[in-house]
Write a protein that holds these residues in place. Structure first.
Motif: not given
Length: 415
Positions: A334-338, A379-382
């Protein structure tokens, strides 16, 4: 219309019903949720009538024995069997009476598959009932197997469908208690285990999944049998803690980390890896400790708090690391975050795999095997533009669905 919800389990097994009950009340309907006492305050604070169930699986999960079984079920098999025999089974029998007490005045019964005796109660009261598991685990389909058999494999159409037949065995261990309940409380004759798994008196039991159909573009064999309403979002009416708000405003957007009710096997080691990964990638984090075993952190990059509303926190985060519980996953979508999913068990590997294939999550990691470098790379891929774009576009579509309103109209059509 009076709707009674019967459910047992963690917050993820209760919160979707709370969201739906609130929407039903806005439409003038009366609602009751019958579940463990751990959720009484949460339910009643939303203006919903609460009916106490004797079996409180959330409270049991927070005991030393319950945590041991959750952390290592195979290692503590003997303990699990003793808990089942001496605690869970007797409480289940009493809970069936509690369910019946809560449902007596209902026009429709909505139940979680863990709510044993639910269909028996609907038969006795001569009212419609709706199966509403929070995950797509009950109705036999061909596109993927029963999550209880395998959360990631694909055995082909025929075998995939056959794996759902194990659902008929789910109540076998409690059938004596179910029949005792039928005879002594409901005044009904004994029955065989599994006859109400998919149908009732030869008619298919309506099934609703509170998940988005957008996550299952390939599934066609639900059509005409299962209603995918969309996610049941519970929007918190509270605010974030002032100290947390101050942390959020004092630097770049953090990564939200939460494992909800799942206990980490080694929380101290996980925190050391997280601290190293955050330093290596110049990131910050908000850690919701929940039932994970994480106590605190002196690291200035990390803010630790017991809990916070996922919808509010994720909206102010750059990404989410979590266990793969359907409610947490839905809030991140819903928040659209990775997302980065570190799954534990049950349906969590399924969601981890599906989100990764959809392109809104990085490759899943495992707590036991991941290194600090693995976490740093994740974390880099996020931060990749591709995953951020995919997550954002999916969020736009999901936020148009309004699952609770769709479910309200569906239940009204049954009545």
């Amino acid at each position: 219309m009076r709707i009674c919800f019967l459910t047992l389990g963690s917050r993820g097994d209760v919160q979707p019903y709370v969201a739906l009950a609130k929407c039903l009340m806005k439409h003038g309907h009366q609602t009751t949720i019958c579940t463990g006492e751990s959720f009484q305050r949460f339910i009643e604070s939303n203006g919903i009538h609460f009916n106490k169930a004797t079996l409180d699986l959330m409270a049991l999960a927070n005991t030393a024995k319950g945590k041991a079984v959750l952390e290592s079920p195979l290692k503590h098999m003997g303990l699990a069997m003793r808990l089942s025999k001496n605690v869970i089974r007797p409480a289940y029998r009493k809970t069936m009476d509690d369910f019946y007490d809560g449902a007596k005045n209902a026009d429709i019964l909505v139940y979680h598959p863990k709510a044993l005796g639910a269909v028996d109660i609907a038969v006795r009261l001569e009212i419609p009932c709706v199966s509403m598991p929070p995950i797509p685990v009950s109705y036999p389909i061909t596109e993927f197997p029963n999550l209880a058999v395998s959360p990631t494999a694909n055995f082909g159409k025929t075998i995939n469908r056959m794996t759902y037949l194990v659902n008929r065995k789910a109540e076998s261990m409690q059938i004596k208690d179910i029949n005792d309940f039928r005879e002594k409380t409901l005044g009904l004759p004994k029955r065989k285990a599994g006859i109400y798994t998919f149908d009732r008196s030869g008619k298919e039991i309506p099934t609703v999944y509170p998940v988005s159909p957008l996550l299952f573009p390939e599934v066609e064999s639900w059509n005409g049998h299962v209603f995918l309403a969309g996610f049941f979002y519970y929007h918190s009416e509270s605010n974030l803690d002032s100290d947390l708000e101050a942390f959020l405003g004092d630097g770049k957007k953090p990564i939200a980390v939460t494992f909800s009710s799942m206990p980490l096997k080694d929380p101290d080691t996980f925190m050391r890896k997280l601290e190293a990964a955050l330093a290596a990638t110049d990131n910050r984090a908000v850690v919701l400790s929940g039932n994970s075993g994480i106590l605190n952190s002196d690291n200035k990059r990390i803010y630790v708090t017991k809990q916070a509303p996922h919808d509010l926190l994720f909206a102010k985060s750059k990404g989410a690391i979590h266990h793969g519980g359907v409610g947490t996953m839905a809030a991140a979508l819903c928040a659209g975050v990775p997302q980065l999913v570190i799954p534990f068990s049950v349906d969590q590997p399924f969601w981890a795999n599906r989100l990764y294939k959809l392109g809104c999550s990085v490759k899943p990691l495992r707590e036991k095997t991941m290194t600090a470098d693995d976490l740093s790379n994740a974390l880099i891929d996020l931060d990749s533009s591709e995953i951020r774009h995919t997550a954002g576009e999916l969020a736009k579509k999901i936020n148009l669905e309004n699952g609770v309103e769709n479910a309200v109209r569906y239940l009204e059509s049954l009545a």
